[in-house]
Design a protein around this motif. Structure first.
Motif, PDB file in Angstrom:
ATOM      1  N   SER A   1       0.754  -1.111   0.077  1.00 17.69           N
ATOM      2  CA  SER A   1       0.043  -0.044   0.063  1.00 17.69           C
ATOM      3  C   SER A   1       0.672   1.278   0.120  1.00 17.69           C
ATOM      4  N   PHE A   2       0.497   2.355  -0.477  1.00 16.61           N
ATOM      5  CA  PHE A   2       1.077   3.683  -0.275  1.00 16.61           C
ATOM      6  C   PHE A   2       0.024   4.478   0.139  1.00 16.61           C
ATOM      7  N   GLY A   3       0.375   4.659   1.720  1.00 17.94           N
ATOM      8  CA  GLY A   3      -0.639   5.554   2.667  1.00 17.94           C
ATOM      9  C   GLY A   3      -1.768   4.437   2.662  1.00 17.94           C
ATOM     10  N   SER A   4      -2.951   5.087   2.285  1.00 13.48           N
ATOM     11  CA  SER A   4      -4.111   4.315   2.630  1.00 13.48           C
ATOM     12  C   SER A   4      -4.755   3.529   1.367  1.00 13.48           C
ATOM     13  N   LYS A   5      -3.792   3.856   0.168  1.00 15.03           N
ATOM     14  CA  LYS A   5      -4.068   3.172  -1.018  1.00 15.03           C
ATOM     15  C   LYS A   5      -3.535   1.869  -1.322  1.00 15.03           C
ATOM     16  N   LYS A   6      -4.419   0.623  -1.402  1.00 15.14           N
ATOM     17  CA  LYS A   6      -3.942  -0.480  -1.409  1.00 15.14           C
ATOM     18  C   LYS A   6      -3.601  -0.747  -2.958  1.00 15.14           C
ATOM     19  N   ILE A   7      -2.423  -1.129  -3.177  1.00 12.55           N
ATOM     20  CA  ILE A   7      -2.131  -1.460  -4.891  1.00 12.55           C
ATOM     21  C   ILE A   7      -1.999  -2.931  -5.043  1.00 12.55           C
ATOM     22  N   LEU A   8      -1.471  -3.855  -3.998  1.00 15.48           N
ATOM     23  CA  LEU A   8      -1.394  -5.217  -4.108  1.00 15.48           C
ATOM     24  C   LEU A   8      -1.837  -5.894  -2.906  1.00 15.48           C
TER      25      LEU A   8
ATOM     26  N   THR B   1       5.291  -6.470 -19.832  1.00 15.81           N
ATOM     27  CA  THR B   1       4.950  -6.080 -21.109  1.00 15.81           C
ATOM     28  C   THR B   1       3.593  -5.675 -21.697  1.00 15.81           C
ATOM     29  N   HIS B   2       3.613  -4.868 -22.465  1.00 13.43           N
ATOM     30  CA  HIS B   2       2.150  -4.636 -23.059  1.00 13.43           C
ATOM     31  C   HIS B   2       2.139  -5.190 -24.652  1.00 13.43           C
ATOM     32  N   ASP B   3       3.143  -5.942 -25.025  1.00 19.22           N
ATOM     33  CA  ASP B   3       3.427  -6.344 -26.467  1.00 19.22           C
ATOM     34  C   ASP B   3       2.801  -7.734 -26.761  1.00 19.22           C
TER      35      ASP B   3
ATOM     36  N   ASP C   1      11.487  -4.543 -17.966  1.00 20.56           N
ATOM     37  CA  ASP C   1      10.529  -3.701 -17.913  1.00 20.56           C
ATOM     38  C   ASP C   1      10.115  -3.323 -19.236  1.00 20.56           C
ATOM     39  N   GLU C   2       9.169  -3.734 -19.838  1.00 21.82           N
ATOM     40  CA  GLU C   2       8.597  -3.256 -21.336  1.00 21.82           C
ATOM     41  C   GLU C   2       9.889  -3.207 -22.290  1.00 21.82           C
ATOM     42  N   PRO C   3      10.596  -4.416 -22.383  1.00 21.59           N
ATOM     43  CA  PRO C   3      11.774  -4.367 -23.045  1.00 21.59           C
ATOM     44  C   PRO C   3      11.679  -3.730 -24.753  1.00 21.59           C
TER      45      PRO C   3
ATOM     46  N   GLY D   1      -1.026  -6.495 -17.455  1.00 20.90           N
ATOM     47  CA  GLY D   1      -2.221  -6.049 -16.780  1.00 20.90           C
ATOM     48  C   GLY D   1      -2.429  -4.442 -17.174  1.00 20.90           C
ATOM     49  N   PRO D   2      -3.592  -4.038 -16.733  1.00 21.72           N
ATOM     50  CA  PRO D   2      -4.082  -2.455 -17.236  1.00 21.72           C
ATOM     51  C   PRO D   2      -2.984  -1.459 -16.489  1.00 21.72           C
ATOM     52  N   SER D   3      -2.863  -0.586 -17.380  1.00 26.44           N
ATOM     53  CA  SER D   3      -2.036   0.364 -17.028  1.00 26.44           C
ATOM     54  C   SER D   3      -2.528   0.895 -15.478  1.00 26.44           C
ATOM     55  N   GLY D   4      -1.437   1.010 -14.701  1.00 28.43           N
ATOM     56  CA  GLY D   4      -1.770   1.593 -13.165  1.00 28.43           C
ATOM     57  C   GLY D   4      -2.085   0.585 -12.239  1.00 28.43           C
ATOM     58  N   ALA D   5      -1.992  -0.620 -12.718  1.00 31.31           N
ATOM     59  CA  ALA D   5      -2.576  -1.875 -11.913  1.00 31.31           C
ATOM     60  C   ALA D   5      -1.621  -2.268 -11.065  1.00 31.31           C
ATOM     61  N   GLY D   6      -0.161  -1.958 -11.124  1.00 33.99           N
ATOM     62  CA  GLY D   6       0.877  -2.128 -10.073  1.00 33.99           C
ATOM     63  C   GLY D   6       1.803  -3.039 -10.502  1.00 33.99           C
ATOM     64  N   LYS D   7       2.146  -3.122 -12.001  1.00 35.37           N
ATOM     65  CA  LYS D   7       3.308  -4.444 -12.450  1.00 35.37           C
ATOM     66  C   LYS D   7       4.605  -3.489 -12.145  1.00 35.37           C
ATOM     67  N   SER D   8       4.709  -2.168 -12.069  1.00 33.75           N
ATOM     68  CA  SER D   8       6.000  -1.680 -11.887  1.00 33.75           C
ATOM     69  C   SER D   8       6.143  -1.915 -10.018  1.00 33.75           C
ATOM     70  N   VAL D   9       5.095  -1.676  -9.514  1.00 27.90           N
ATOM     71  CA  VAL D   9       5.253  -1.575  -7.962  1.00 27.90           C
ATOM     72  C   VAL D   9       5.571  -2.963  -7.867  1.00 27.90           C
ATOM     73  N   LEU D  10       5.022  -4.186  -8.229  1.00 32.15           N
ATOM     74  CA  LEU D  10       5.413  -5.394  -7.870  1.00 32.15           C
ATOM     75  C   LEU D  10       6.797  -5.774  -8.215  1.00 32.15           C
TER      76      LEU D  10
HETATM   77  N1  LIG Z   1       6.021   5.458  -4.535  1.00 30.49           N
HETATM   78  C1  LIG Z   1       4.648   5.619  -4.931  1.00 30.49           C
HETATM   79  N2  LIG Z   1       3.986   6.391  -4.004  1.00 30.49           N
HETATM   80  C2  LIG Z   1       2.551   6.357  -4.197  1.00 30.49           C
HETATM   81  N3  LIG Z   1       1.990   5.838  -5.214  1.00 30.49           N
HETATM   82  C3  LIG Z   1       2.784   4.983  -6.173  1.00 30.49           C
HETATM   83  C4  LIG Z   1       4.206   4.829  -6.108  1.00 30.49           C
HETATM   84  N4  LIG Z   1       4.417   3.948  -6.786  1.00 30.49           N
HETATM   85  C5  LIG Z   1       3.376   3.643  -7.585  1.00 30.49           C
HETATM   86  N5  LIG Z   1       2.292   4.098  -7.048  1.00 30.49           N
HETATM   87  C6  LIG Z   1       0.798   4.046  -7.697  1.00 30.49           C
HETATM   88  O1  LIG Z   1       0.598   2.646  -7.735  1.00 30.49           O
HETATM   89  C7  LIG Z   1      -0.109   2.534  -8.862  1.00 30.49           C
HETATM   90  C8  LIG Z   1       0.259   1.242  -9.657  1.00 30.49           C
HETATM   91  O2  LIG Z   1       1.564   1.816 -10.594  1.00 30.49           O
HETATM   92  P1  LIG Z   1       2.416   0.982 -11.528  1.00 30.49           P
HETATM   93  O3  LIG Z   1       3.300   2.047 -11.897  1.00 30.49           O
HETATM   94  O4  LIG Z   1       2.920   0.014 -10.571  1.00 30.49           O
HETATM   95  O5  LIG Z   1       1.554   0.627 -12.518  1.00 30.49           O
HETATM   96  P2  LIG Z   1       1.891  -0.413 -13.838  1.00 30.49           P
HETATM   97  O6  LIG Z   1       0.975  -1.347 -13.703  1.00 30.49           O
HETATM   98  O7  LIG Z   1       3.278  -0.631 -13.946  1.00 30.49           O
HETATM   99  O8  LIG Z   1       1.434   0.876 -14.921  1.00 30.49           O
HETATM  100  P3  LIG Z   1       1.838   0.918 -16.512  1.00 30.49           P
HETATM  101  O9  LIG Z   1       1.635  -0.204 -17.285  1.00 30.49           O
HETATM  102  O10 LIG Z   1       1.318   2.276 -16.807  1.00 30.49           O
HETATM  103  O11 LIG Z   1       3.327   1.395 -16.343  1.00 30.49           O
HETATM  104  C9  LIG Z   1      -0.673   3.631  -9.446  1.00 30.49           C
HETATM  105  O12 LIG Z   1      -1.497   4.016  -8.861  1.00 30.49           O
HETATM  106  C10 LIG Z   1       0.583   4.650  -8.802  1.00 30.49           C
HETATM  107  O13 LIG Z   1       0.558   5.731  -8.961  1.00 30.49           O
END
Ligand SMILES: Nc1ncnc2c1ncn2[C@@H]1O[C@H](COP(=O)(O)OP(=O)(O)OP(=O)(O)O)[C@@H](O)[C@H]1O
Length: 264
Positions: free
Chosen positions: A11-18, A197-199, A164-166, A35-44
């Motif tokens: 989570s980031f603050g109260s926002k649950k990502i995974l 990847t999105h490819d 990451d999206e090579p 996964g959809p854009s913003g789903a959390g792939k980079s976070v994972l």
């Molecule tokens: N350091 C951070 N602090 C707060 N929120 C964050 C942080 N890093 C990511 N987020 C939030 O986590 C969510 C997931 O982001 P992430 O970049 O993992 O998505 P993604 O699936 O990789 O998207 P894309 O395909 O567009 O790259 C987004 O809502 C983003 O704003």
């Protein structure tokens, strides 16, 4: 199993990502992560690499929980993986050879001559010409930059590379060549690959298994056939959308015997 994630919460603050996310990456496979854009792939990805804290669950890489590991164990894990980030793949002030030497200088104690020799091997391995060694990133095409970044990710002979999206930003031929390179490395070195990847071409042609991130967890993981049969709105629209249909149709066309086949 190279990576085993169970019940991961981020989570980031109260926002649950995974939330309660589980995932397996097997040795010697190319795993495509979508996964959809913003789903959390980079976070994972960042969480697996220990660049992001997690609030719950376990992630083992090579059987070691990096997040709980000692500094010494962390170093040993870092030496066994390579990473190619989408942005900033190379240091712009360093030549290709110097870029590839960065991880060697950080983790190994090698003579300049041996380092240079290993660098030459890595440049060969990714299909770059040796004269790329002394070029700066600004002098390279997009495809060459990706290959040079991959050479740096391979500098320490890792067991797994995280990409990451090579293929983003490459034309379809450049992207297909890059996919082919990844497959060759899997087959010749036994390299495991975790590829965000999105490819769709990469997913259809290069990946052994696919994992889909959605609703804060891995919705489904398995071979392409499982994705095609999976009943979820995003998965359906992604794998059965117009773009996907073109690839499936093209492949079916390519696989169809020519009229002359079998006539001889
Ligand atoms: N350091 C951070 N602090 C707060 N929120 C964050 C942080 N890093 C990511 N987020 C939030 O986590 C969510 C997931 O982001 P992430 O970049 O993992 O998505 P993604 O699936 O990789 O998207 P894309 O395909 O567009 O790259 C987004 O809502 C983003 O704003």
């Amino acid at each position: 199993m190279l990576i085993r994630a169970r019940g991961v919460n981020v989570s980031f603050g109260s926002k649950k990502i995974l939330e309660n996310l589980s995932l397996d990456v097997r040795r010697g496979e190319i795993l495509g992560f979508v996964g959809p854009s913003g789903a959390g792939k980079s976070v994972l990805l960042r969480t697996i690499l220990g660049l992001n804290p997690k609030q719950g669950g376990t992630i083992e890489v090579f059987g070691i929980d990096y997040h709980q590991a000692s500094e010494r164990e962390k170093l040993s894990v870092e030496r066994r993986w390579g990473v190619l980030f989408q942005q900033g793949a190379l240091f712009s002030a360093l030549t290709v050879a110097e870029n590839i030497e960065v991880p060697m200088r950080e983790y190994l104690d090698l003579s300049p001559k041996l380092m240079r020799e290993l660098t030459r091997l890595k440049i060969d391995l990714v299909g770059l010409a040796q004269d790329a060694a002394d070029k700066y990133p600004s002098e390279l095409s997009g495809g060459m930059i990706k290959r040079a970044g991959l050479a740096r990710a391979l500098a320490l002979d890792p067991e797994i590379v995280f990409l990451d999206e090579p293929t983003s930003g490459l034309d379809p031929i450049g992207a297909a060549d890059f996919d082919q390179l990844i497959m060759t490395l899997r087959d010749t070195l036994g390299l495991s690959v975790y590829m965000v990847t999105h490819d769709l071409d990469s997913l259809f042609q290069a990946c052994d298994r696919i994992a889909v991130l959605g609703d804060r967890k891995v919705l489904v993981e398995g071979p392409l056939s499982k994705m095609l049969a999976y009943d979820h709105p995003w998965v359906k629209s992604y794998f059965h959308g117009k773009r996907a249909r073109t690839i499936v149709t093209d492949d079916a066309e390519a696989a169809r015997p020519m009229p002359s086949d079998g006539a001889a």
